[in-house]
Design an enzyme around this catalytic site. Structure first.
Site, PDB file in Angstrom:
ATOM      1  N   CYS A   1       0.636  -5.143   1.921  1.00 56.90           N
ATOM      2  CA  CYS A   1       1.271  -6.192   1.118  1.00 56.90           C
ATOM      3  C   CYS A   1       1.899  -5.585  -0.134  1.00 56.90           C
ATOM      4  CB  CYS A   1       0.233  -7.247   0.731  1.00 56.90           C
ATOM      5  SG  CYS A   1       0.956  -8.727  -0.030  1.00 56.90           S
ATOM      6  N   CYS A   2       1.172  -4.699  -0.816  1.00 53.60           N
ATOM      7  CA  CYS A   2       1.724  -4.035  -1.999  1.00 53.60           C
ATOM      8  C   CYS A   2       2.903  -3.141  -1.634  1.00 53.60           C
ATOM      9  CB  CYS A   2       0.642  -3.208  -2.690  1.00 53.60           C
ATOM     10  SG  CYS A   2      -0.561  -4.177  -3.628  1.00 53.60           S
TER      11      CYS A   2
ATOM     12  N   CYS B   1      -0.983 -10.043  -9.134  1.00 57.37           N
ATOM     13  CA  CYS B   1      -0.687 -11.208  -8.304  1.00 57.37           C
ATOM     14  C   CYS B   1      -1.881 -12.153  -8.301  1.00 57.37           C
ATOM     15  CB  CYS B   1      -0.359 -10.766  -6.883  1.00 57.37           C
ATOM     16  SG  CYS B   1       1.169  -9.818  -6.752  1.00 57.37           S
TER      17      CYS B   1
ATOM     18  N   CYS C   1      -4.909 -11.813  -5.834  1.00 55.92           N
ATOM     19  CA  CYS C   1      -5.674 -10.559  -5.871  1.00 55.92           C
ATOM     20  C   CYS C   1      -6.254 -10.248  -7.245  1.00 55.92           C
ATOM     21  CB  CYS C   1      -4.793  -9.397  -5.431  1.00 55.92           C
ATOM     22  SG  CYS C   1      -4.061  -9.609  -3.794  1.00 55.92           S
TER      23      CYS C   1
ATOM     24  N   CYS D   1      -2.202  -0.583  -6.952  1.00 51.19           N
ATOM     25  CA  CYS D   1      -1.211  -1.164  -6.038  1.00 51.19           C
ATOM     26  C   CYS D   1      -0.458  -0.076  -5.284  1.00 51.19           C
ATOM     27  CB  CYS D   1      -0.244  -2.070  -6.794  1.00 51.19           C
ATOM     28  SG  CYS D   1       0.736  -1.207  -8.044  1.00 51.19           S
TER      29      CYS D   1
END
EC number: 1.8.4.10
Length: 236
Positions: free
Chosen positions: A122-123, A205, A208, A231
């Site tokens: 995702c990062c 985010c 998270c 990240c």
């Protein structure tokens, strides 16, 4: 103007000579502005360090290029702060950099809530790839990293060879403590994310990032439910 220090022309002997002339954060920002001109960008996350760096940068280069990696997953407080910053530093060029995939497109390809199942991917999609695209356009970038933040950041210098992005990473705040950051914010009456007052030392985010009770380092609360600590923007 002296020949700019780039990733391709990196020279340790030259670097040590430059570092010997830099005493503090303002020296670093002045040097970076002189060296790179329009070929440098500040990647700001609008955290506490970001407020300090933006203010320092405004004293050196009022027309600085600033980018914010807009993952579409930030807290509403972060977006509200970004609007305040745009009004405060009107001469800055502040760009919201988006991932190539919307949240829905990412879900269609990788499944819902990828940040829960594979936060590294995702990062990669929402932060690393967008930043890589932006840094490919310039020679250097500015970051708010501090040595005190974590063990993985203890050895950062004012000027760093960034092998991950094939760039030069400038870190003017390496010697600042968490108390230094907040003293500067308070003395200069800078706006900041109200989540800091709700026990969020580091704000990323929303899915998270969690609040932290009691004493904790400034990176606590990030990816608290996994072993992930970065990240990936600052790891080779």
């Amino acid at each position: 103007m002296e020949s700019a220090l780039t990733y391709e022309t990196w020279n340790e002997a030259n670097l040590q000579q430059i570092l010997g002339q830099l005493r503090d954060s303002m020296d670093v920002l002045k040097w970076a502005t002189r060296q790179y001109g329009s070929s440098i960008v500040y990647a700001c996350s609008f955290g506490a360090e970001g407020m300090v760096l933006l203010d320092l940068l405004s004293k050196v280069n009022k027309e600085a290029k600033v980018i914010f990696l807009d993952t579409d997953l930030h807290f509403k407080e972060t977006y509200e702060l970004a609007d305040k910053i745009r009004n405060r530093y009107k001469d800055f060029s502040i760009e919201f950099v988006k991932p190539s995939l919307t949240i829905q497109e990412q879900a269609d390809q990788y499944g819902d809530e990828l940040w829960k199942r594979n936060p590294n991917l995702c990062c990669q999609l929402r932060k690393i790839e967008p930043l890589a695209s932006e840094l490919s356009k310039v020679d250097a970038w500015i970051s708010g990293l501090r040595r005190e933040q974590s063990l993985t950041r203890r050895n950062i210098q004012f000027i760093n060879k960034d092998d991950k992005f094939k760039s030069i990473k400038i870190c003017p705040l390496i010697h600042w403590t968490w108390n230094d950051i907040w003293e500067y914010i308070q003395l200069n009456q800078l706006p900041y994310n109200p989540l800091h007052d709700q026990h969020y030392p580091s704000i990323g985010c929303a899915p998270c990032t969690v609040s932290v009770e009691g004493p904790a380092d400034s990176r606590a609360g990030r990816w608290a439910t996994s072993e992930k600590t970065e990240c990936g923007l600052h790891k080779s």
